[in-house]
Write a protein that holds these residues in place. Structure first.
Motif, PDB file in Angstrom:
ATOM      1  N   LEU A  55      41.513   6.644  59.486  1.00 55.47           N
ATOM      2  CA  LEU A  55      40.529   5.695  59.984  1.00 55.47           C
ATOM      3  C   LEU A  55      39.111   6.187  59.704  1.00 55.47           C
ATOM      4  O   LEU A  55      38.809   7.366  59.890  1.00 55.47           O
ATOM      5  CB  LEU A  55      40.725   5.502  61.486  1.00 55.47           C
ATOM      6  N   ALA A  97      38.303   5.560  55.007  1.00 56.85           N
ATOM      7  CA  ALA A  97      38.439   4.514  53.994  1.00 56.85           C
ATOM      8  C   ALA A  97      37.075   3.933  53.629  1.00 56.85           C
ATOM      9  O   ALA A  97      36.736   3.802  52.446  1.00 56.85           O
ATOM     10  CB  ALA A  97      39.378   3.422  54.484  1.00 56.85           C
ATOM     11  N   ASN A 125      43.889   2.031  55.637  1.00 61.89           N
ATOM     12  CA  ASN A 125      44.220   3.099  56.571  1.00 61.89           C
ATOM     13  C   ASN A 125      45.734   3.292  56.610  1.00 61.89           C
ATOM     14  O   ASN A 125      46.495   2.348  56.394  1.00 61.89           O
ATOM     15  CB  ASN A 125      43.704   2.766  57.967  1.00 61.89           C
ATOM     16  N   GLU A 185      35.885   3.002  63.898  1.00 64.47           N
ATOM     17  CA  GLU A 185      35.396   3.135  62.534  1.00 64.47           C
ATOM     18  C   GLU A 185      33.890   2.947  62.453  1.00 64.47           C
ATOM     19  O   GLU A 185      33.183   3.745  61.835  1.00 64.47           O
ATOM     20  CB  GLU A 185      36.109   2.110  61.643  1.00 64.47           C
TER      21      GLU A 185
END
Length: 459
Positions: free
Chosen positions: A83, A86, A117, A324
């Protein structure tokens, strides 16, 4: 009788390179020499692992590898990452001039490079990809884990596979075996039976056979490369010398007997949360720059966020989108103080903009602490990094224990690198395509008619 080495070489020859050769100058010019050679080597192997120290540019190497697989095959490549990593990879791809599509499912996939993810793996169809990249592939460590099994089974027939992670603990043979199995080199059980003996009843207690150590690392070096710094493979370390790292014990005297067992230490942690949180808040308030605060208990996280003005808490129950965004905002300087756990944000993220951190609750996992420190203390960091371990007197001092484990880890990694450096250096610098050696074992019988004078005269 056939020697052990020849037996191992025979097994290794059954897994020939399955990749392709590309001109060194055809790779992206922004890559350093060692990065270009590693990418070339991994492309030539077709299925390979890069075990490289934090900050050596694994993201750029895997992006360049994936782009060249796409160019050759015309097919799609899937990159899988933890997480928030990416989105970080998408930005790095853009810096190279490559578009990487962020995906939540197979429906989002576009021609070329795609990233998702690990948690989203079940929403994709692996058969549609010509290549796959595992970023932070230490996720394969858990040999009983569902994700580990899903990854190995899902991509068993994917032509091109690359696994990238930091150097594994040298005695963590399960992680190495799981990488070999993911790459299709050898199953973990076959690796254990070939190179190891089992000690006792614990399933993870394996040790190398006395005569197999050299052969084992030679086998690893045939499909994986291990380095902590460029000079491990004969390159210059310019730009890869880290600034000083200072780990300080901040022990709060709370009275009472020091803990002697794990359960006593955990009890002491729960009963001294307020004192440790107050010490952390004071430390953070004395700083003006970015600050990273690691904790281990939910109550620590909650109290730290309340005690430190402007701090943003990232906890396990938060939605993935919030986690994120908060991590990306911290990296961008939009958040000054981030409070979270190593299990949530301890892997893969590049936070060299931050040089100050504190541990208000320590995990008993050395790897988690080690990786958490490496979010900031990694190549690319320009300032001395200060790490404060805040504990109570009932828990005992921890910094010295961390330093001891770090020294042990470094010693073991150095031994692992030493075993593989000469083999991998020669392989990586080799310009030609690898060819599996032909080792005949059965005599060739030539038919009489083929040896006749009439046939010889017309040949």
């Amino acid at each position: 009788m056939k020697s052990y080495d020849s037996f191992i070489n025979g097994k290794r020859a059954s897994m020939p390179p399955s990749g392709f050769t590309i001109d060194r100058d055809a790779l992206h010019p922004s890559l350093f020499d060692f990065q270009r050679d590693l990418v070339r080597w991994a492309l030539r192997r077709g299925r390979a692992a890069i075990f490289a120290g934090t900050g050596l540019g694994k993201s750029r190497m895997q992006i360049e590898w994936a782009m060249n697989v796409h160019r050759l095959t015309g097919g799609d490549v899937l990159l899988l990452a933890p997480l928030a990593v990416a989105a970080q990879t998408v930005r790095e791809g853009a810096e190279l001039g490559y578009e990487i599509t962020m995906c939540r499912s197979q429906d989002d996939v576009r021609p070329g490079l795609n990233i998702a993810n690990y948690e989203m793996l079940h929403k994709f169809e692996p058969v549609f990809f010509d290549g796959v990249v595992l970023d932070e592939s230490s996720i394969l460590k858990s040999f009983t884990g569902k994700i580990r099994t899903d990854l190995i089974e899902s991509f068993a027939f994917t032509p091109y596979r690359l696994a990238c992670t930091a150097t594994p603990a040298p005695n963590d043979y399960m992680e190495i075996g799981n990488h070999a199995e993911f790459l299709g080199v050898m199953s973990r059980s076959e690796m254990l039976s070939m190179f190891f003996v089992h000690d006792g009843g614990e399933t993870q207690k394996w040790r190398l056979k006395g005569h197999a150590e050299d052969a084992f690392w030679r086998w690893v070096a045939s499909w994986g490369v291990v380095l902590e710094k460029p000079s491990d493979l004969g390159y210059s370390d310019d730009g890869y010398i880290l600034p000083p790292l200072t780990i300080t014990d901040h022990v709060i005297d709370v009275g009472g007997e020091p803990a002697k067992t794990l359960s006593q230490r955990q009890k002491a942690r729960r009963e001294t949360v307020a004192e440790r949180v107050a010490a952390a808040a004071e430390l953070v308030s004395a700083s003006e720059g970015p600050f990273l605060v690691w904790c281990d208990l939910n109550i620590e996280s909650e109290m730290l966020a309340a005690a430190i003005p402007g701090a943003v808490e990232v906890k396990g129950s938060d939605k993935p989108s919030f986690k994120e965004q908060a991590m990306l905002d911290f990296a961008a300087g939009k958040i000054r103080v981030l409070v979270t756990k190593p299990s949530i944000a301890g892997f893969g993220l590049n936070w060299q903009h931050c040089a100050d951190m504190a541990f208000v609750g320590l995990s008993d996992s050395f790897e988690q602490v080690f990786q958490a420190v490496r979010r900031c203390y990694r190549f690319g960091q320009k300032r001395p990094v200060n790490v404060t371990m805040i504990t109570s007197s009932r828990e005992g001092a921890t910094a010295e224990n961390i330093k001891r484990k770090e020294a042990d880890f470094r010693k073991m990694v150095a031994e692992m690198v030493q075993y593989t450096k000469e083999i991998t250096s020669e392989s990586i610098r080799e310009a030609g395509r690898d060819v599996a050696e032909y080792e005949p074992r059965v005599p060739l019988l030539i038919p009489t008619w083929l040896r006749s004078e009439r046939f010889a005269s017309t040949a």
